[in-house]
Design an enzyme around this catalytic site. Sequence first.
Site, short mmCIF file in Angstrom:
data_model
loop_
_atom_site.label_atom_id
_atom_site.label_comp_id
_atom_site.label_asym_id
_atom_site.label_seq_id
_atom_site.Cartn_x
_atom_site.Cartn_y
_atom_site.Cartn_z
N ASP A 70 0.81 -1.21 0.00
CA ASP A 70 0.00 0.00 0.00
C ASP A 70 0.85 1.27 0.00
O ASP A 70 2.08 1.21 0.15
CB ASP A 70 -0.96 -0.01 1.21
CG ASP A 70 -0.28 -0.43 2.51
OD1 ASP A 70 0.95 -0.38 2.58
OD2 ASP A 70 -1.00 -0.82 3.44
N ASN A 137 -7.33 -2.89 14.52
CA ASN A 137 -8.73 -3.17 14.15
C ASN A 137 -8.85 -4.37 13.21
O ASN A 137 -9.91 -4.61 12.64
CB ASN A 137 -9.36 -1.93 13.49
CG ASN A 137 -8.69 -1.53 12.18
OD1 ASN A 137 -7.73 -2.17 11.75
ND2 ASN A 137 -9.20 -0.49 11.54
N HIS A 139 -7.14 -4.78 10.36
CA HIS A 139 -6.91 -4.53 8.93
C HIS A 139 -5.63 -5.21 8.45
O HIS A 139 -4.70 -5.42 9.22
CB HIS A 139 -6.96 -3.04 8.58
CG HIS A 139 -5.76 -2.23 8.95
ND1 HIS A 139 -5.81 -0.86 9.08
CD2 HIS A 139 -4.47 -2.57 9.20
CE1 HIS A 139 -4.61 -0.41 9.39
NE2 HIS A 139 -3.78 -1.42 9.47
N GLU A 144 -9.72 -1.88 5.51
CA GLU A 144 -10.33 -1.59 6.80
C GLU A 144 -11.56 -2.48 7.02
O GLU A 144 -12.09 -3.07 6.06
CB GLU A 144 -10.73 -0.11 6.83
CG GLU A 144 -9.55 0.86 6.67
CD GLU A 144 -8.65 1.00 7.90
OE1 GLU A 144 -8.52 0.04 8.68
OE2 GLU A 144 -8.06 2.08 8.07
P1 PGA Z 1 2.33 -1.56 12.58
O1 PGA Z 1 1.12 -1.49 11.57
O2 PGA Z 1 3.25 -2.60 12.06
O3 PGA Z 1 2.94 -0.20 12.53
O4 PGA Z 1 1.76 -1.92 13.91
C1 PGA Z 1 0.56 -2.67 11.09
C2 PGA Z 1 -0.61 -2.36 10.19
O5 PGA Z 1 -1.27 -1.33 10.41
O6 PGA Z 1 -0.88 -3.17 9.30
#
Ligand code: PGA
Length: 244
Positions: A70, A137, A139, A144
């Site tokens: 992404d 959450n 995702h 999302e």
């Molecule tokens: P993080 O993010 O590795 O910074 O915890 C993971 C994500 O949002 O997929």
Amino acid sequence: MPKIILIKTTDYEEMSQKGAEIFIEQIKKKPNSILGLATGSTPLGLYKILIEKNKLKEISFKDVITYNLDEYCDIPKFHEQSYYTYMNQNLFDHIDINRNNTHIPNGEGDSKLNSDNYENELNKVKIDIQLLGIGSNGHIGFNEPGTDFDIGVHEVNLTENTIKDNARFFENDINKVPKKAITMGIKNILDSEMIVLMASGKNKANAIKNIISGIVDKNVPASALNLHKGKVYIIVDKEAASML
Ligand code: PGA
């Protein structure tokens, strides 16, 4: 049914080590591997190990091809928090990869066109291993809660939860966090041959519990991994495993 392989580790370092071992083995076995890469705090330790192994000449990225999950929209490609910058700083600048073999969605300009272009590129290849972090959450990529599992690359509006989680990279100011991103869809993630999801910290425990419970629910995007046809490694530290 997918083969979910849960690997419980003690801490972030061990989680990174276990994840790195899978990638090292893959690159040794197939020097022209196609890797799906992720950003965020989670993969930093794994990238450090891959850089080390590359410096020691134990693995080479000369023929490796990468596709990132992404990219933010609304900030320029060269912004210090873009995922383009992140990948350069945390991996590509330090390894022998051919930059023409690295792919990151374009967050600048027409999102629909950029999404379609990335989708077309992905449809020409088969990712050998897709690396994933997970949002608090649930995702994966920037898919999302509520995202349909069968859509490809698309533009998303980030949820308030994700904007808050990511504010730490933007001087803790939610107003500075981009509100949109382009992401591989869950469909693209499920198309990969194998998946390695890593999670560290208490705030990931509930999402991990949901995947392992075997549910398949649009409101927990990572639960789509229960539909994957290949191997899915879930590598967690003690805190991320605390609700299992
Ligand atoms: P993080 O993010 O590795 O910074 O915890 C993971 C994500 O949002 O997929």
